[in-house]
Design an enzyme around this catalytic site. Structure first.
Site, PDB file in Angstrom:
ATOM      1  CB  SER A  67      -0.910   0.021   1.222  1.00 52.27           C
ATOM      2  OG  SER A  67      -1.643  -1.171   1.287  1.00 52.27           O
TER       3      SER A  67
HETATM    4  N1  SAH Z   1      -0.693  -4.566   3.809  1.00 55.63           N
HETATM    5  C1  SAH Z   1      -0.145  -5.184   2.652  1.00 55.63           C
HETATM    6  C2  SAH Z   1      -1.166  -5.154   1.541  1.00 55.63           C
HETATM    7  C3  SAH Z   1      -0.994  -6.262   0.608  1.00 55.63           C
HETATM    8  S1  SAH Z   1      -2.218  -6.341  -0.656  1.00 55.63           S
HETATM    9  C4  SAH Z   1       1.114  -4.463   2.226  1.00 55.63           C
HETATM   10  O1  SAH Z   1       1.182  -3.244   2.397  1.00 55.63           O
HETATM   11  O2  SAH Z   1       2.020  -5.095   1.702  1.00 55.63           O
HETATM   12  C5  SAH Z   1      -3.472  -7.292   0.094  1.00 55.63           C
HETATM   13  C6  SAH Z   1      -3.130  -8.698   0.439  1.00 55.63           C
HETATM   14  O3  SAH Z   1      -4.331  -9.319   0.905  1.00 55.63           O
HETATM   15  C7  SAH Z   1      -2.633  -9.553  -0.712  1.00 55.63           C
HETATM   16  O4  SAH Z   1      -1.369 -10.054  -0.403  1.00 55.63           O
HETATM   17  C8  SAH Z   1      -3.683 -10.667  -0.839  1.00 55.63           C
HETATM   18  O5  SAH Z   1      -3.134 -11.914  -1.190  1.00 55.63           O
HETATM   19  C9  SAH Z   1      -4.268 -10.686   0.568  1.00 55.63           C
HETATM   20  N2  SAH Z   1      -5.611 -11.258   0.682  1.00 55.63           N
HETATM   21  C10 SAH Z   1      -6.674 -11.117  -0.152  1.00 55.63           C
HETATM   22  N3  SAH Z   1      -7.739 -11.797   0.318  1.00 55.63           N
HETATM   23  C11 SAH Z   1      -7.347 -12.385   1.503  1.00 55.63           C
HETATM   24  C12 SAH Z   1      -7.995 -13.213   2.458  1.00 55.63           C
HETATM   25  N4  SAH Z   1      -9.275 -13.587   2.344  1.00 55.63           N
HETATM   26  N5  SAH Z   1      -7.280 -13.614   3.546  1.00 55.63           N
HETATM   27  C13 SAH Z   1      -5.970 -13.256   3.692  1.00 55.63           C
HETATM   28  N6  SAH Z   1      -5.313 -12.461   2.805  1.00 55.63           N
HETATM   29  C14 SAH Z   1      -5.983 -12.038   1.725  1.00 55.63           C
END
Ligand code: SAH
Length: 221
Positions: A67
């Site tokens: 993000s």
């Molecule tokens: N806070 C993280 C954001 C990553 S993007 C950062 O700044 O790096 C969002 C993430 O949510 C992705 O890696 C995706 O695989 C994960 N995601 C999506 N649906 C999910 C679920 N149901 N349970 C766990 N993770 C999930």
């Protein structure tokens, strides 16, 4: 490139005193200190390290993104952490947001559905010696979001966009607890904060628009 200088500049110009006029400054001193300390460049792929302190989200592989720094700071501020909390994060991704939470709360439970991302995040978090983090891989298609065994949580953060607020997460919120989640369509969302009051009611506060990758699964897309 001096990453420490770049990080200071990031916090100053994007977060604490945003150059962009339509952006609300983040004022929580603890959040600002954590953003100054945690090296964002170790959480991005090497090819993007020089862009790690730019005002943008970046690819982390597996079609997912880390993000934008401002959004990380803002969502963390919305959780109003004082240091004693047990926090749940859905969507570990790179682990950058997880590291910020680990600095500001007592314990962090974080769940990620894509195994290679989770493993890489674990390595980064261990290299920073952040040992108050439990990481779970939810790679079964119908895994529910939430973490029954560790509930209730004082704060819950979802870092993927959801069509609506999953009830399982408000159920797992402690009295007085805060949930921050992007809610909307697959292409754009709004940050929503939900507070569980002493009487168990849910109060909703709307914040700014944002764009997250989709939350996948039963309570998502
Ligand atoms: N806070 C993280 C954001 C990553 S993007 C950062 O700044 O790096 C969002 C993430 O949510 C992705 O890696 C995706 O695989 C994960 N995601 C999506 N649906 C999910 C679920 N149901 N349970 C766990 N993770 C999930």
């Amino acid at each position: 490139m001096n990453f420490d200088v770049a990080r200071k500049k990031m916090v100053q110009e994007q977060i604490a005193q945003p150059v962009s006029g339509d952006r609300q400054p983040v004022t929580d001193r603890r959040v600002i200190d954590a953003m100054l300390k945690i090296p964002r460049h170790i959480f991005v792929q090497e090819a993007f390290a020089l862009q790690a302190y730019n005002d943008t989200s970046l690819p982390i592989g597996e079609k997912q993104t880390i993000s934008q720094p401002y959004i990380v700071a803002l969502m963390t501020e919305m959780l109003a952490l004082t240091g004693s909390e047990k926090v749940l994060e859905i969507g570990t991704g790179s682990g950058y947001q997880t590291a910020i939470l680990a600095m500001l709360a007592d314990r962090v439970c974080t769940a990620e559905r894509i195994r290679p991302l989770a493993l890489r995040a674990r390595k980064c978090l261990d290299s920073l010696r952040l040992f108050n983090i439990m990481l779970r891989i939810n790679d079964r298609d119908n895994s529910p979001v939430g973490w029954e065994e560790e509930a209730p949580f004082d704060a819950v953060i979802v870092t993927a966009g959801a069509p609506e607020v999953p009830q399982i997460l408000t159920d797992q919120l402690a009295v007085g607890g805060r949930l921050v989640i992007p809610v909307g369509s697959e292409s754009e969302q709004r940050l929503v904060k939900i507070v569980k009051t002493a009487t168990g009611e849910l109060e909703t506060v709307l914040s700014i628009g944002c764009r997250f990758v989709p939350l996948i699964g039963r309570q998502g897309w």
